[in-house]
Motif scaffolding. Structure first.
Motif, PDB file in Angstrom:
ATOM      1  N   ALA A  85      -2.092  84.210   8.846  1.00 41.88           N
ATOM      2  CA  ALA A  85      -0.827  83.739   9.425  1.00 41.88           C
ATOM      3  C   ALA A  85      -0.081  82.833   8.449  1.00 41.88           C
ATOM      4  CB  ALA A  85      -1.090  82.999  10.733  1.00 41.88           C
ATOM      5  N   ARG A  86      -0.826  82.029   7.711  1.00 42.53           N
ATOM      6  CA  ARG A  86      -0.212  81.082   6.789  1.00 42.53           C
ATOM      7  C   ARG A  86       0.237  81.747   5.486  1.00 42.53           C
ATOM      8  NH1 ARG A  86      -4.362  78.191   6.028  1.00 42.53           N
ATOM      9  NH2 ARG A  86      -4.808  78.809   3.914  1.00 42.53           N
ATOM     10  N   LEU A  87      -0.548  82.698   4.986  1.00 40.91           N
ATOM     11  CA  LEU A  87      -0.286  83.255   3.663  1.00 40.91           C
ATOM     12  C   LEU A  87       0.630  84.477   3.649  1.00 40.91           C
ATOM     13  CD1 LEU A  87      -3.874  82.903   2.176  1.00 40.91           C
ATOM     14  CD2 LEU A  87      -1.863  81.491   1.676  1.00 40.91           C
ATOM     15  N   CYS A  88       0.660  85.243   4.724  1.00 41.28           N
ATOM     16  CA  CYS A  88       1.501  86.437   4.742  1.00 41.28           C
ATOM     17  C   CYS A  88       2.947  86.034   5.031  1.00 41.28           C
ATOM     18  CB  CYS A  88       1.015  87.433   5.798  1.00 41.28           C
ATOM     19  SG  CYS A  88       2.078  88.889   5.906  1.00 41.28           S
ATOM     20  N   PRO A  89       3.867  86.246   4.083  1.00 37.94           N
ATOM     21  CA  PRO A  89       5.263  85.838   4.293  1.00 37.94           C
ATOM     22  C   PRO A  89       5.898  86.487   5.529  1.00 37.94           C
ATOM     23  CG  PRO A  89       4.901  86.503   2.011  1.00 37.94           C
ATOM     24  CD  PRO A  89       3.652  86.847   2.763  1.00 37.94           C
ATOM     25  N   HIS A  90       5.531  87.722   5.831  1.00 34.71           N
ATOM     26  CA  HIS A  90       6.123  88.434   6.965  1.00 34.71           C
ATOM     27  C   HIS A  90       5.798  87.760   8.300  1.00 34.71           C
ATOM     28  CE1 HIS A  90       7.647  91.776   9.310  1.00 34.71           C
ATOM     29  NE2 HIS A  90       6.518  91.793   9.986  1.00 34.71           N
ATOM     30  N   LEU A  91       4.653  87.118   8.386  1.00 36.99           N
ATOM     31  CA  LEU A  91       4.253  86.477   9.641  1.00 36.99           C
ATOM     32  C   LEU A  91       4.932  85.130   9.851  1.00 36.99           C
ATOM     33  CD1 LEU A  91       0.446  87.339   9.667  1.00 36.99           C
ATOM     34  CD2 LEU A  91       2.338  88.560  10.767  1.00 36.99           C
ATOM     35  N   GLU A  92       5.544  84.586   8.801  1.00 34.83           N
ATOM     36  CA  GLU A  92       6.331  83.344   8.869  1.00 34.83           C
ATOM     37  C   GLU A  92       5.548  82.177   9.460  1.00 34.83           C
ATOM     38  OE1 GLU A  92      10.092  84.075  10.808  1.00 34.83           O
ATOM     39  OE2 GLU A  92      10.305  86.012   9.807  1.00 34.83           O
ATOM     40  N   ASP A  93       4.228  82.192   9.330  1.00 33.90           N
ATOM     41  CA  ASP A  93       3.357  81.136   9.866  1.00 33.90           C
ATOM     42  C   ASP A  93       3.530  80.970  11.377  1.00 33.90           C
ATOM     43  OD1 ASP A  93       1.275  79.335   9.513  1.00 33.90           O
ATOM     44  OD2 ASP A  93       2.603  77.639   9.134  1.00 33.90           O
ATOM     45  N   ASP A  94       4.090  81.999  12.031  1.00 40.00           N
ATOM     46  CA  ASP A  94       4.293  81.989  13.480  1.00 40.00           C
ATOM     47  C   ASP A  94       4.122  83.404  14.028  1.00 40.00           C
ATOM     48  OD1 ASP A  94       4.991  81.146  16.059  1.00 40.00           O
ATOM     49  OD2 ASP A  94       7.112  81.551  15.714  1.00 40.00           O
ATOM     50  N   PRO A  95       2.930  83.995  13.842  1.00 46.69           N
ATOM     51  CA  PRO A  95       2.778  85.392  14.232  1.00 46.69           C
ATOM     52  C   PRO A  95       2.711  85.590  15.738  1.00 46.69           C
ATOM     53  CG  PRO A  95       0.659  84.504  13.619  1.00 46.69           C
ATOM     54  CD  PRO A  95       1.679  83.427  13.341  1.00 46.69           C
ATOM     55  N   THR A  96       3.024  86.814  16.149  1.00 46.75           N
ATOM     56  CA  THR A  96       2.696  87.236  17.498  1.00 46.75           C
ATOM     57  C   THR A  96       1.240  87.672  17.429  1.00 46.75           C
ATOM     58  OG1 THR A  96       4.952  88.010  17.861  1.00 46.75           O
ATOM     59  CG2 THR A  96       3.262  88.837  19.370  1.00 46.75           C
ATOM     60  N   VAL A  97       0.405  87.124  18.272  1.00 50.48           N
ATOM     61  CA  VAL A  97      -1.031  87.421  18.261  1.00 50.48           C
ATOM     62  C   VAL A  97      -1.348  88.327  19.439  1.00 50.48           C
ATOM     63  CG1 VAL A  97      -3.357  86.455  18.317  1.00 50.48           C
ATOM     64  CG2 VAL A  97      -1.492  85.167  17.214  1.00 50.48           C
ATOM     65  N   PHE A  98      -1.799  89.540  19.126  1.00 49.72           N
ATOM     66  CA  PHE A  98      -2.225  90.489  20.141  1.00 49.72           C
ATOM     67  C   PHE A  98      -3.745  90.491  20.168  1.00 49.72           C
ATOM     68  CE2 PHE A  98       1.927  92.076  18.800  1.00 49.72           C
ATOM     69  CZ  PHE A  98       2.551  92.302  20.025  1.00 49.72           C
ATOM     70  N   LEU A  99      -4.316  90.136  21.289  1.00 53.40           N
ATOM     71  CA  LEU A  99      -5.760  90.179  21.474  1.00 53.40           C
ATOM     72  C   LEU A  99      -6.040  91.444  22.277  1.00 53.40           C
ATOM     73  CD1 LEU A  99      -8.432  88.770  21.012  1.00 53.40           C
ATOM     74  CD2 LEU A  99      -8.018  87.449  23.075  1.00 53.40           C
ATOM     75  N   ALA A 100      -6.543  92.476  21.595  1.00 55.29           N
ATOM     76  CA  ALA A 100      -6.653  93.805  22.198  1.00 55.29           C
ATOM     77  C   ALA A 100      -8.101  94.175  22.504  1.00 55.29           C
ATOM     78  CB  ALA A 100      -6.052  94.854  21.268  1.00 55.29           C
ATOM     79  N   ARG A 101      -8.312  94.673  23.697  1.00 52.85           N
ATOM     80  CA  ARG A 101      -9.619  95.232  24.060  1.00 52.85           C
ATOM     81  C   ARG A 101      -9.686  96.707  23.691  1.00 52.85           C
ATOM     82  NH1 ARG A 101     -12.984  91.933  26.168  1.00 52.85           N
ATOM     83  NH2 ARG A 101     -12.314  90.186  27.426  1.00 52.85           N
ATOM     84  N   SER A 102      -8.526  97.356  23.593  1.00 51.18           N
ATOM     85  CA  SER A 102      -8.460  98.784  23.285  1.00 51.18           C
ATOM     86  C   SER A 102      -7.389  99.013  22.227  1.00 51.18           C
ATOM     87  CB  SER A 102      -8.128  99.563  24.566  1.00 51.18           C
ATOM     88  OG  SER A 102      -7.934 100.918  24.279  1.00 51.18           O
ATOM     89  N   ALA A 103      -7.750  99.752  21.176  1.00 48.12           N
ATOM     90  CA  ALA A 103      -6.802 100.050  20.101  1.00 48.12           C
ATOM     91  C   ALA A 103      -7.126 101.432  19.520  1.00 48.12           C
ATOM     92  CB  ALA A 103      -6.858  98.976  19.027  1.00 48.12           C
ATOM     93  N   PRO A 104      -6.908 102.502  20.294  1.00 51.28           N
ATOM     94  CA  PRO A 104      -7.255 103.837  19.800  1.00 51.28           C
ATOM     95  C   PRO A 104      -6.353 104.270  18.642  1.00 51.28           C
ATOM     96  CG  PRO A 104      -6.097 103.994  21.892  1.00 51.28           C
ATOM     97  CD  PRO A 104      -6.347 102.537  21.647  1.00 51.28           C
ATOM     98  N   LEU A 105      -6.891 105.163  17.812  1.00 54.72           N
ATOM     99  CA  LEU A 105      -6.100 105.736  16.734  1.00 54.72           C
ATOM    100  C   LEU A 105      -4.935 106.512  17.331  1.00 54.72           C
ATOM    101  CD1 LEU A 105      -8.926 106.984  14.371  1.00 54.72           C
ATOM    102  CD2 LEU A 105      -7.343 105.096  13.952  1.00 54.72           C
ATOM    103  N   TYR A 106      -3.785 106.428  16.667  1.00 52.39           N
ATOM    104  CA  TYR A 106      -2.580 107.099  17.160  1.00 52.39           C
ATOM    105  C   TYR A 106      -2.095 108.188  16.194  1.00 52.39           C
ATOM    106  CZ  TYR A 106       2.236 107.898  18.526  1.00 52.39           C
ATOM    107  OH  TYR A 106       3.418 108.505  18.899  1.00 52.39           O
ATOM    108  N   GLY A 107      -1.991 107.853  14.911  1.00 50.66           N
ATOM    109  CA  GLY A 107      -1.438 108.781  13.929  1.00 50.66           C
ATOM    110  C   GLY A 107      -1.209 108.073  12.617  1.00 50.66           C
TER     111      GLY A 107
END
Length: 168
Positions: A85-107
């Motif tokens: 979160a701190r080092l990735c410029p795209h996250l701007e040190d304020d990321p949206t955090v998704f805590l996922a129980r399911s993350a199937p492959l899509y494509g």
């Protein structure tokens, strides 16, 4: 789905790939492996936590009210959540955090090829990922694997780390 190939940076004395992270330009092979195995994009260690998988997104990337989210960003492990979160410029040190129980492959994201005058040529570079099962998947050159986040909740970074500490 065909996968794009590209070279690797030089290796150090211990045989590890070296170089400065280029956050937005994650190596296609590394991205694919981290997404296939649900390992941390920083250390390649297991990303599963007792509460699920941690996926980070830029603060304006997705509407967290959507029932499912498509992401090409591999998960992060508990240990590297704050650093990413701190080092990735795209996250701007304020990321949206998704805590996922399911993350199937899509494509995948990539380029669609086809036959044209003079041989094989680029047909399209879609903005949206091409799902598995799509009729054009056999002529698609992928550079990023995509997962669909389901059964997730959006949490703050501090809340996540506190919840993980309590769950340990």
């Amino acid at each position: 789905m065909l996968w794009a190939r590209c070279g690797w940076n030089p290796v150090d004395a211990e045989g590890r790939i070296s170089g400065v992270p280029q956050w937005k330009l994650m190596h296609p092979h590394r991205q694919m492996v981290c997404m296939q195995t649900l390992t941390c994009q920083v250390c390649s260690g297991p990303a599963r936590t007792p509460l699920g998988f941690i996926f980070l997104a830029g603060p304006r990337d997705h509407d967290p009210r959507w029932p499912s989210i498509l992401t090409n960003q591999p998960p992060v492990c508990r240990r590297h959540t704050r650093a990413a979160a701190r080092l990735c410029p795209h996250l701007e040190d304020d990321p949206t955090v998704f805590l996922a129980r399911s993350a199937p492959l899509y494509g995948g994201h990539g380029t669609l090829y086809g036959r044209g005058e003079g041989g094989v040529k680029v047909i399209a570079q879609p903005d949206a990922p091409l799902p598995y099962g799509h009729p054009n998947i056999g002529t698609f050159l992928a550079s990023q694997l995509v997962r669909r986040l389901q059964s997730f909740r959006v949490v703050g970074l501090d809340e996540l780390l506190n919840d993980l500490a309590a769950a340990s």
